[in-house]
Design an enzyme around this catalytic site. Structure first.
Site, PDB file in Angstrom:
ATOM      1  N   LYS A 202       0.841  -1.197   0.000  1.00 33.52           N
ATOM      2  CA  LYS A 202       0.000   0.000   0.000  1.00 33.52           C
ATOM      3  C   LYS A 202       0.882   1.257   0.000  1.00 33.52           C
ATOM      4  O   LYS A 202       0.673   2.176  -0.759  1.00 33.52           O
ATOM      5  CB  LYS A 202      -0.919  -0.035   1.229  1.00 33.52           C
ATOM      6  CG  LYS A 202      -1.857   1.135   1.334  1.00 33.52           C
ATOM      7  CD  LYS A 202      -2.828   0.958   2.483  1.00 33.52           C
ATOM      8  CE  LYS A 202      -3.636   2.239   2.677  1.00 33.52           C
ATOM      9  NZ  LYS A 202      -4.527   2.184   3.828  1.00 33.52           N
ATOM     10  N   GLU A 208      10.369  -4.790   4.661  1.00 35.63           N
ATOM     11  CA  GLU A 208      10.469  -6.177   4.200  1.00 35.63           C
ATOM     12  C   GLU A 208      10.216  -6.255   2.699  1.00 35.63           C
ATOM     13  O   GLU A 208      10.962  -6.884   1.948  1.00 35.63           O
ATOM     14  CB  GLU A 208       9.429  -7.057   4.917  1.00 35.63           C
ATOM     15  CG  GLU A 208       9.676  -7.270   6.401  1.00 35.63           C
ATOM     16  CD  GLU A 208       9.010  -6.219   7.269  1.00 35.63           C
ATOM     17  OE1 GLU A 208       8.762  -5.082   6.788  1.00 35.63           O
ATOM     18  OE2 GLU A 208       8.762  -6.521   8.449  1.00 35.63           O
ATOM     19  N   GLY A 261      -4.982  -2.108   4.851  1.00 37.26           N
ATOM     20  CA  GLY A 261      -4.201  -3.224   4.317  1.00 37.26           C
ATOM     21  C   GLY A 261      -4.886  -4.566   4.538  1.00 37.26           C
ATOM     22  O   GLY A 261      -4.983  -5.406   3.640  1.00 37.26           O
ATOM     23  N   ARG A 262      -5.395  -4.772   5.751  1.00 39.75           N
ATOM     24  CA  ARG A 262      -6.002  -6.069   6.090  1.00 39.75           C
ATOM     25  C   ARG A 262      -7.390  -6.242   5.492  1.00 39.75           C
ATOM     26  O   ARG A 262      -8.010  -7.294   5.665  1.00 39.75           O
ATOM     27  CB  ARG A 262      -6.006  -6.261   7.611  1.00 39.75           C
ATOM     28  CG  ARG A 262      -6.640  -5.109   8.380  1.00 39.75           C
ATOM     29  CD  ARG A 262      -6.320  -5.202   9.872  1.00 39.75           C
ATOM     30  NE  ARG A 262      -6.827  -4.071  10.634  1.00 39.75           N
ATOM     31  CZ  ARG A 262      -6.177  -2.919  10.808  1.00 39.75           C
ATOM     32  NH1 ARG A 262      -4.996  -2.735  10.244  1.00 39.75           N
ATOM     33  NH2 ARG A 262      -6.693  -1.953  11.532  1.00 39.75           N
ATOM     34  N   GLU A 347      -5.121  -6.953  14.575  1.00 40.28           N
ATOM     35  CA  GLU A 347      -4.619  -5.628  14.211  1.00 40.28           C
ATOM     36  C   GLU A 347      -5.765  -4.604  14.290  1.00 40.28           C
ATOM     37  O   GLU A 347      -5.539  -3.428  14.536  1.00 40.28           O
ATOM     38  CB  GLU A 347      -4.011  -5.647  12.796  1.00 40.28           C
ATOM     39  CG  GLU A 347      -3.042  -4.499  12.550  1.00 40.28           C
ATOM     40  CD  GLU A 347      -2.176  -4.674  11.299  1.00 40.28           C
ATOM     41  OE1 GLU A 347      -0.956  -4.868  11.436  1.00 40.28           O
ATOM     42  OE2 GLU A 347      -2.721  -4.607  10.185  1.00 40.28           O
ATOM     43  N   HIS A 378      -4.595 -33.530  16.931  1.00 42.61           N
ATOM     44  CA  HIS A 378      -3.436 -34.325  17.326  1.00 42.61           C
ATOM     45  C   HIS A 378      -2.306 -33.447  17.835  1.00 42.61           C
ATOM     46  O   HIS A 378      -1.165 -33.898  17.927  1.00 42.61           O
ATOM     47  CB  HIS A 378      -2.967 -35.180  16.140  1.00 42.61           C
ATOM     48  CG  HIS A 378      -4.044 -36.124  15.687  1.00 42.61           C
ATOM     49  ND1 HIS A 378      -4.242 -37.357  16.255  1.00 42.61           N
ATOM     50  CD2 HIS A 378      -5.035 -35.965  14.772  1.00 42.61           C
ATOM     51  CE1 HIS A 378      -5.283 -37.946  15.682  1.00 42.61           C
ATOM     52  NE2 HIS A 378      -5.787 -37.112  14.789  1.00 42.61           N
ATOM     53  N   LYS A 506       8.899  -0.875  14.353  1.00 44.38           N
ATOM     54  CA  LYS A 506       9.506  -0.534  13.058  1.00 44.38           C
ATOM     55  C   LYS A 506      10.568   0.554  13.246  1.00 44.38           C
ATOM     56  O   LYS A 506      11.662   0.462  12.692  1.00 44.38           O
ATOM     57  CB  LYS A 506       8.439   0.014  12.100  1.00 44.38           C
ATOM     58  CG  LYS A 506       7.487  -1.008  11.544  1.00 44.38           C
ATOM     59  CD  LYS A 506       6.588  -0.333  10.510  1.00 44.38           C
ATOM     60  CE  LYS A 506       5.395  -1.182  10.143  1.00 44.38           C
ATOM     61  NZ  LYS A 506       4.432  -0.514   9.289  1.00 44.38           N
TER      62      LYS A 506
HETATM   63  O1  F6P Z   1       2.948  -3.336   9.827  1.00 47.09           O
HETATM   64  C1  F6P Z   1       1.585  -3.348   9.653  1.00 47.09           C
HETATM   65  C2  F6P Z   1       1.155  -2.999   8.266  1.00 47.09           C
HETATM   66  O2  F6P Z   1       1.051  -1.622   8.150  1.00 47.09           O
HETATM   67  C3  F6P Z   1      -0.149  -3.682   7.938  1.00 47.09           C
HETATM   68  O3  F6P Z   1      -1.242  -3.017   8.422  1.00 47.09           O
HETATM   69  C4  F6P Z   1      -0.071  -3.766   6.459  1.00 47.09           C
HETATM   70  O4  F6P Z   1      -0.992  -4.682   5.957  1.00 47.09           O
HETATM   71  C5  F6P Z   1       1.362  -4.166   6.272  1.00 47.09           C
HETATM   72  O5  F6P Z   1       2.066  -3.456   7.272  1.00 47.09           O
HETATM   73  C6  F6P Z   1       1.957  -3.936   4.922  1.00 47.09           C
HETATM   74  O6  F6P Z   1       1.945  -2.592   4.553  1.00 47.09           O
HETATM   75  P1  F6P Z   1       2.156  -2.156   3.037  1.00 47.09           P
HETATM   76  O7  F6P Z   1       1.065  -2.753   2.235  1.00 47.09           O
HETATM   77  O8  F6P Z   1       2.112  -0.655   3.050  1.00 47.09           O
HETATM   78  O9  F6P Z   1       3.496  -2.678   2.592  1.00 47.09           O
END
Ligand code: F6P
Length: 539
Positions: A202, A208, A261-262, A347, A378, A506
């Site tokens: 987003k 990452e 995002g979620r 979240e 199990h 972060k």
């Molecule tokens: O760290 C949380 C978050 O902001 C989530 O809410 C989101 O889905 C994810 O990181 C990834 O964010 P982006 O889509 O901006 O890379």
């Protein structure tokens, strides 16, 4: 009635219910299953094994009225800026609405942009599937790797796995972790010449995702590709940053800041799903969610599935005091569903202050966890049956298997029902003793073992049934949980749509990166982190 009065009434109901076991509640009311089972088409939600009765449900509905759930729901659908800490509307429902629907964010129409973008990313998906959007050497892409994390990973990864019988496009892979092992292991069997990457973020700034995207581009370049950008597409609200990365504008698909995002799998973040299953089935996925939106928006509170699911969750969490929920799909293809719902729920509702900044005065979102059955039986079900904590369970089960697993599906179903049965009704020591004696166990040995072999029962579960796990049903199921989370947040008075709790870690990680790389630790570092850094750098 005020919210506190509604909770006081629930406490009165709880005082009664605590004195009755599920065995007694079933014995006292032959109509219990019928009165506690609710339906939308083939989707059935059965609360009869919960530690409640119709009077409790009535009191819970009064709580929803006291919290003005309908007013808050209508404000969300009307595009008001209900995400008050980020000053944004919350309109993921518009992404799955029919082209002709009317949605606006703070008064501005959003549907025309949605329809245009939706048509574009679905056309791109079809082009990748057909090979008309080919690799630079003219051959179709065989593999598509989605690079994203959190909401930019979990939804598409879960849905692609869930809908594998519908998948007839290129192979899909998902890389999220900044641990280089994730990308390296994923790329190992792939041919760079025939691999397409989707950078899904987003913000297009997430550490990452950007780290993995750069590493993927280096991998493509190292294979001799002249234009590594031809192996990339992007999904983001930050079009400029995607352009700067080297991705052509016609391969960048946008979405909007009013999509959390979620909650974004319905947007162009769903591109990997569309590439896997094709446009037509992706539109069925959207239609399933839209059907749940329609139900949520129009059904009376007392028959409204997401509202009831939320209220039963409030009963479990705030009145009975149970802090976790195990989400157990008896469906191997839903193996990522608990992880997906974990982000959605935890979240959204893992918050400790209300919208006005004042502290909440009770518990909010529970810990959500789970694995598919029968595997879970199990591993951790022992604790759910005989441990000292009560863990409510949400079971999900399909009436039909998607493919030729008829008899195995009967075994799966029998196991799911048996778990719900064992949790609800248990087995007393006398019953355990009688079974052992019938089986020929010697009397003193049977007596010694009886406490170990008895089950307390009276442990709550909800059973969610649907016909089969297809695109429509998956869309409907996800939207059921989305609106459940919304209703709970509305009752707790929190903002379910921000996520400030992930920011501190972060920022601190950003400050520690130079310390890890060069041993350049800041002077004011706390003793524990300084010692851990020294340990890490010992070799
Ligand atoms: O760290 C949380 C978050 O902001 C989530 O809410 C989101 O889905 C994810 O990181 C990834 O964010 P982006 O889509 O901006 O890379």
């Amino acid at each position: 009635m005020s919210i506190s009065h509604a909770f006081a009434r629930l406490e009165d109901e709880a005082a009664q219910i605590r004195g009755s076991s599920l065995r007694e509640l079933f014995a006292d009311d032959p109509g219990r299953v019928a009165s506690l089972t609710f339906r939308l088409g083939d989707l059935t939600v059965d609360f009869s094994r919960e530690r409640l009765d119709s009077a409790v449900l009535g009191a819970l509905v009064e709580l929803a009225e006291a919290a003005d759930v309908t007013g808050k729901r209508d404000a969300m659908f009307a595009g008001e800026a209900i995400n008050a800490t980020e000053n944004r509307a919350v309109l993921h429902m518009s992404l799955r609405a029919a082209d002709s629907a009317a949605f606006s964010a703070e008064g501005d129409d959003v549907m025309s942009g949605i329809v245009t973008t939706r048509d574009q990313f679905l056309a791109f998906a079809e082009a990748v599937r057909s090979g008309s959007m080919a690799a630079p050497d003219g051959r179709p892409f065989t593999d598509v790797v989605n690079i994203g994390i959190g909401g930019s990973d979990l939804g598409p990864a879960m849905a692609v796995r869930a809908l594998s019988p519908d998948a007839d496009g290129p192979r899909l892979h998902f890389v999220s972790n900044v641990d280089g092992a994730h990308l390296a292991d994923t790329l190992k069997p792939l041919d760079p010449a025939r691999t397409l990457f989707i950078v899904a973020s987003k913000t297009f700034t997430t550490l990452e995702t950007m780290t993995n995207a750069h590493a993927a581009r280096d991998w493509v370049a190292a294979s001799g590709a002249l234009q590594p950008g031809d192996h990339f597409a992007a999904v983001s609200t930050n079009i400029a940053a995607a352009n700067d990365f080297g991705i052509a504008s016609e391969r960048i698909f946008g979405f909007w800041d009013w999509v959390g995002g979620r909650y974004s799998v319905w947007s162009s973040i769903g591109l990997p799903v569309a590439i896997a299953i094709g446009e037509e089935k992706f539109r069925r996925f959207l239609a399933g969610a839209a059907a749940m939106d329609d139900h949520f928006r129009t059904a009376p509170l007392a028959e409204n599935l997401p509202v009831l699911l939320a209220l039963v969750g409030i009963w479990r969490r705030n009145v009975m005091g149970w802090p976790t929920v195990a989400l157990i799909p008896y469906d191997q293809r839903l193996e990522r569903f608990a992880a997906y719902i974990q982000q959605l729920d935890m979240e959204s509702n893992g918050k400790r202050v209300r919208l006005d900044g004042s502290p909440v005065d009770g518990a909010t979102g529970p810990v959500i966890w789970g694995e598919p059955g029968t595997n879970a039986q199990h591993s951790f079900f022992q604790l759910i049956h005989q441990g000292t904590d009560i863990v409510p369970v949400d079971f999900i089960l399909a009436r039909e298997a998607r493919d030729g697993t008829g008899d195995q599906h009967a075994l799966l179903q029998a196991n799911c029902l048996a778990q719900a049965q064992a949790l609800a009704f248990g087995r007393t020591e006398e019953e355990a003793l009688a079974v052992m004696l019938t089986d020929g166990v010697e009397a003193s040995e049977a007596k010694r073992l009886a406490p170990h072999r008895s089950f307390p029962g009276n442990r709550p579960s909800t059973l969610i049934l649907h016909d089969r796990l297809d695109p429509f049903a998956l869309g409907r199921l996800i939207a059921l949980f989305e609106h459940k989370v919304f209703v709970q947040g509305a009752i707790w008075g929190i903002n379910s749509f921000d996520q400030w709790g992930v920011e501190l870690g972060k920022q601190l990680a950003g400050a520690l990166i130079p310390a890890i790389r060069d041993g350049d630790a800041p002077d004011d570092l706390d003793a524990a982190t300084a010692a851990s850094l020294a340990e890490l750098r010992r070799r």
